[in-house]
Design a protein around this motif. Structure first.
Motif, PDB file in Angstrom:
ATOM      1  N   THR A 144      10.778  -9.846 -56.039  1.00  0.00           N
ATOM      2  CA  THR A 144      11.724 -10.938 -55.165  1.00  0.00           C
ATOM      3  C   THR A 144      10.997 -11.525 -54.404  1.00  0.00           C
ATOM      4  OG1 THR A 144      12.419  -9.507 -53.297  1.00  0.00           O
ATOM      5  CG2 THR A 144      13.845  -9.591 -55.396  1.00  0.00           C
ATOM      6  N   TYR A 182      18.201 -18.047 -48.016  1.00  0.00           N
ATOM      7  CA  TYR A 182      19.261 -17.948 -49.177  1.00  0.00           C
ATOM      8  C   TYR A 182      19.216 -19.264 -49.871  1.00  0.00           C
ATOM      9  CZ  TYR A 182      20.786 -13.518 -47.024  1.00  0.00           C
ATOM     10  OH  TYR A 182      21.220 -12.512 -45.890  1.00  0.00           O
ATOM     11  N   ASP A 215      17.811 -18.535 -53.231  1.00  0.00           N
ATOM     12  CA  ASP A 215      18.993 -18.238 -54.302  1.00  0.00           C
ATOM     13  C   ASP A 215      19.722 -19.596 -54.575  1.00  0.00           C
ATOM     14  OD1 ASP A 215      18.126 -15.840 -54.048  1.00  0.00           O
ATOM     15  OD2 ASP A 215      19.230 -15.397 -52.177  1.00  0.00           O
TER      16      ASP A 215
END
Length: 487
Positions: free
Chosen positions: A60, A409, A413
């Motif tokens: 990640t 995020y 993402d």
């Protein structure tokens, strides 16, 4: 030693970002942006390449940024062990096994200290600062201990200037260590002649790493998808960012938070005070001039940094104690070796020192592992808050540096990209305030005169009154959020 420490920190590094500046630094490393002042250009540029490689291998982005700190931590421990071994008296230092074993004491203590593991296993700039500190200490010992030679004068001066420049290209507080050591080295070089030529060569080499600050200027005029929001696209903005002028209001006091006071009392002061005494003892008992210069140079560098940190009023100063702690621990094996012991007595002393490290290993590792698990739990909670937002277009205000976690995020993402995320504190600065007004058509501070924290706390409600968009306010600790009701 370095590889062992690296493996430990890679294991302790969580797959998510830590607290405070961790999300901001993770975003800057992943997206090749400029972090907060002073910009840390070498850290950002080299770290970007490292993180891209690790992410391509399946890590990640957050773990890759944490691993970049782990590499710096491994380098720092390798240098600490190497310098500690070289400070030992000749009677012990002649044996590679004995010098290696004695140097394990400071390396083990520092490697496991919870204040240090917090920097070495999370996205932070301090592990690479300590790696530089260890490197310049090793170079200083070599140059101070070497016999003056006109054949190596230019090479030594260039090496010293370049390494000092590396430090200032990473962290401005490198000057606190470099200045005393440079002064001591200059006194040594003055005795052998040719100081002016050496100084000119060192100065030329010193400038080379500082050219990396051009990265900050480039990004000011060509912004990355994420970078420090206060960096203005002007030369004034670049200079202000590089000089870190915004931190000047912290000078003149010492105000750690209650949590940080606990860290200092438990993990810093009990090692720092014996370390400083050990440095003084080594300097006083040194028999040769180079050894005295090494001892007094290290002690001066430690005291200068302590004088600074006790006048730097940030709420989280524990990491700024790491360089003087590093220097103090270097001298502990040499100080213990000065004890008038022989044979069995010296073996018993070494065994006692090893026992101290072993006894601290379990509780200190427990602190580090619980911290890792805690960050995973916090990230899970924050992600749930984020995903539970009842809209895909609106405004989220979180009065904390950790508001950048929500930006992670969004950018990593691709979740809720049309939600505006910021901190009310940031909106009190000219550039973010102007950007907000351009985006939403109104001034977030209209009608508020910012004179206290209470005024900053009114910004979210002020924004909510002036927009039809939904506005969510997150509490400072990130525990709860609330959708503000419209008038």
């Amino acid at each position: 030693m370095g590889v062992s420490a690296l493996c430990l920190y890679l294991w302790l590094a969580p797959p998510v970002s830590g607290d405070q500046d961790a999300s901001e630094l993770t975003l800057a490393l992943a997206l090749q942006g400029v972090p907060h002042p002073t910009g840390y250009p070498l850290y950002a540029m080299l770290g970007h390449g490292f993180c891209v490689l690790l992410h391509a291998l399946g890590a990640t982005w957050s773990y890759a940024a944490n691993a970049w700190s782990a590499v710096g931590g491994g380098v720092a421990i390798a240098f600490l062990h190497a310098v500690a071994a070289r400070l030992l008296p000749r009677a012990i230092g002649r044996s590679r096994a004995a010098s290696f074993g004695w140097a394990l004491l400071p390396a083990g203590l520092f490697a496991l200290d919870p204040v240090w593991t917090m920097s070495a296993a999370l996205a932070e700039i301090h592990s690479w600062h300590l790696a530089w500190a260890g490197g310049i200490c090793l170079l200083y010992v070599r140059l101070a201990s070497a016999a003056p030679s006109p054949h190596h004068a230019a090479r030594d001066a260039a090496a010293w200037g370049f390494v000092v420049g590396l430090g200032l290209a990473h962290h401005v507080t490198a000057a606190l260590m470099a200045a005393p050591l440079t002064l001591a080295l200059g006194l040594l070089w003055a005795r052998s002649g040719g100081l002016g030529r050496r100084a000119a060569i060192a100065l030329a080499a010193f400038v080379v790493p500082l050219l990396s600050y051009a990265f900050v200027a480039f990004r000011a005029f060509h912004p990355a998808p994420y970078q420090w929001p206060l960096l203005a696209p002007s030369w004034r903005g670049v200079i202000g960012h590089v000089l870190g002028g915004g931190y000047g209001h912290f000078l003149g006091r010492f105000e750690p938070s209650d949590l940080q006071r606990g860290f200092l009392a438990a993990y810093v002061y009990p090692l720092l005070i014996p370390g400083l005494l050990a440095l003084a003892l080594v300097a006083l008992r040194a028999k040769r001039r180079p050894e005295r210069f090494v001892g007094w140079g290290f002690l001066a560098a430690a005291l200068v940094q302590l004088a600074y940190v006790f006048q730097y009023g940030v709420p989280d100063p524990a990491a700024y104690f790491l360089p003087p702690l590093f220097l103090g621990l270097l001298a502990i094996p040499a100080a213990l070796a000065l004890a008038p012991l022989r044979g069995a007595g010296r073996v018993a002393l070494a065994a006692g020192a090893a026992l101290v490290v072993l006894l601290l290993t379990v509780p200190w590792l427990r602190v580090a592992t619980e911290r890792r698990e805690g960050f995973v739990a916090v990230d899970r909670h924050l992600r749930a808050l984020w995903r539970a937002l009842p809209f895909d277009r609106g405004i989220v205000l979180w009065p904390s540096d950790m508001h950048t976690r929500f930006r992670e995020y969004q950018l990593f993402d691709h979740e809720k990209p049309r939600v505006f995320v910021s901190s009310p504190n940031l909106l009190t600065f000219e550039r973010p305030r102007a950007d907000f007004e351009r985006r939403f058509g109104f001034d977030p501070l209209a009608g508020i005169a910012i004179a206290s924290e209470a005024d900053v706390a009114r910004i979210a409600a002020n924004v909510n009154r002036r927009t039809r968009l939904p506005v969510v306010e997150v509490d400072a600790m990130g525990i709860t959020d609330r959708l503000l009701s419209k008038p």
